[in-house]
Write an enzyme that holds these catalytic residues in place. Structure first.
Site, PDB file in Angstrom:
ATOM      1  N   THR A   1       0.830  -1.197   0.000  1.00 44.58           N
ATOM      2  CA  THR A   1       0.000   0.000   0.000  1.00 44.58           C
ATOM      3  C   THR A   1       0.864   1.245   0.000  1.00 44.58           C
ATOM      4  O   THR A   1       2.036   1.210   0.350  1.00 44.58           O
ATOM      5  CB  THR A   1      -0.943   0.018   1.224  1.00 44.58           C
ATOM      6  OG1 THR A   1      -1.968   0.955   0.979  1.00 44.58           O
ATOM      7  CG2 THR A   1      -0.222   0.361   2.495  1.00 44.58           C
TER       8      THR A   1
ATOM      9  N   LYS B   1      -8.462   2.536   1.245  1.00 43.49           N
ATOM     10  CA  LYS B   1      -7.578   2.551   2.409  1.00 43.49           C
ATOM     11  C   LYS B   1      -7.547   3.904   3.105  1.00 43.49           C
ATOM     12  O   LYS B   1      -6.815   4.099   4.069  1.00 43.49           O
ATOM     13  CB  LYS B   1      -6.166   2.173   1.977  1.00 43.49           C
ATOM     14  CG  LYS B   1      -6.092   0.822   1.295  1.00 43.49           C
ATOM     15  CD  LYS B   1      -4.723   0.603   0.723  1.00 43.49           C
ATOM     16  CE  LYS B   1      -4.713  -0.541  -0.248  1.00 43.49           C
ATOM     17  NZ  LYS B   1      -3.443  -0.638  -0.966  1.00 43.49           N
TER      18      LYS B   1
END
Length: 191
Positions: free
Chosen positions: A16, A48
């Site tokens: 990420t 996210k």
């Protein structure tokens, strides 16, 4: 999201990129959408970055184990309800719990949070870190996005959102665990 060989090192999380940019009059938080399991992309459009808190006035982004990150987001929301309008206090209280609680200590994630006034990085080591320049990058592509944002931040005419969008595009070109499917949330100034 996958992890590196040392599961207790949240700085080394793979999978990420979260970037928080504080500009003139606003703050933007961006997160890519890629979820990887080993070398396989499992999902390309994960969310996210979220708005949390009683009024949605706090931006939160996470890197690390997904279930652990959601647990931490829930805990931070509870702290924000207990200490409304006091992001720093809520973060410190969460960090204390995270470091001392036997269950929470095992959680493997890292968070970036911001409100209209301040931005913080939270880790399982009990850290609540406020950047001096208003820019935070976490996750495997975090350092790439951070470097790009620092290079772009002083360009006249670019909003915090513009800087975040461009920096995330640069990170996606460099980090194999980061994609171009970016979600950006803002407070204040917009692109």
């Amino acid at each position: 999201m996958t992890q590196n060989p040392s599961p207790h090192d949240p700085v080394g999380w793979h999978g990420t990129t979260i970037l928080c940019v504080r500009g003139k009059g606003g703050v933007a938080m961006a997160g890519d959408g890629q979820v990887s399991l080993g070398q396989t992309v499992i999902k390309a459009n994960a969310r996210k970055v979220r708005r949390i808190g009683p009024s949605g006035g706090v931006l939160a982004g996470f890197a690390g184990a997904t279930a652990d990150a959601f647990t931490l987001l829930e805990r931070l929301e509870a702290k924000l309800e207990r200490f409304p309008g006091q992001l720093e206090r809520a973060c410190v209280e969460l960090a204390k719990d995270w470091r001392t609680d036997r269950y929470l200590r095992r959680l493997e994630a890292m968070m970036a949070v911001a409100d209209a006034e301040r931005s913080f990085t939270l880790t399982g080591n009990g850290d609540v870190l406020e950047p001096s320049d208003g820019v935070i990058g976490i996750g495997s592509g975090g350092n790439y996005a951070l470097a790009a944002a620092r290079a772009l931040i002083d360009i006249p005419g670019l909003s915090a959102e513009d800087v975040a969008r461009r920096a995330m595009a640069i990170a996606a070109e460099i980090c194999v665990y980061t994609n171009h499917n970016v979600i950006i949330e803002t407070i204040g100034e917009a692109g």
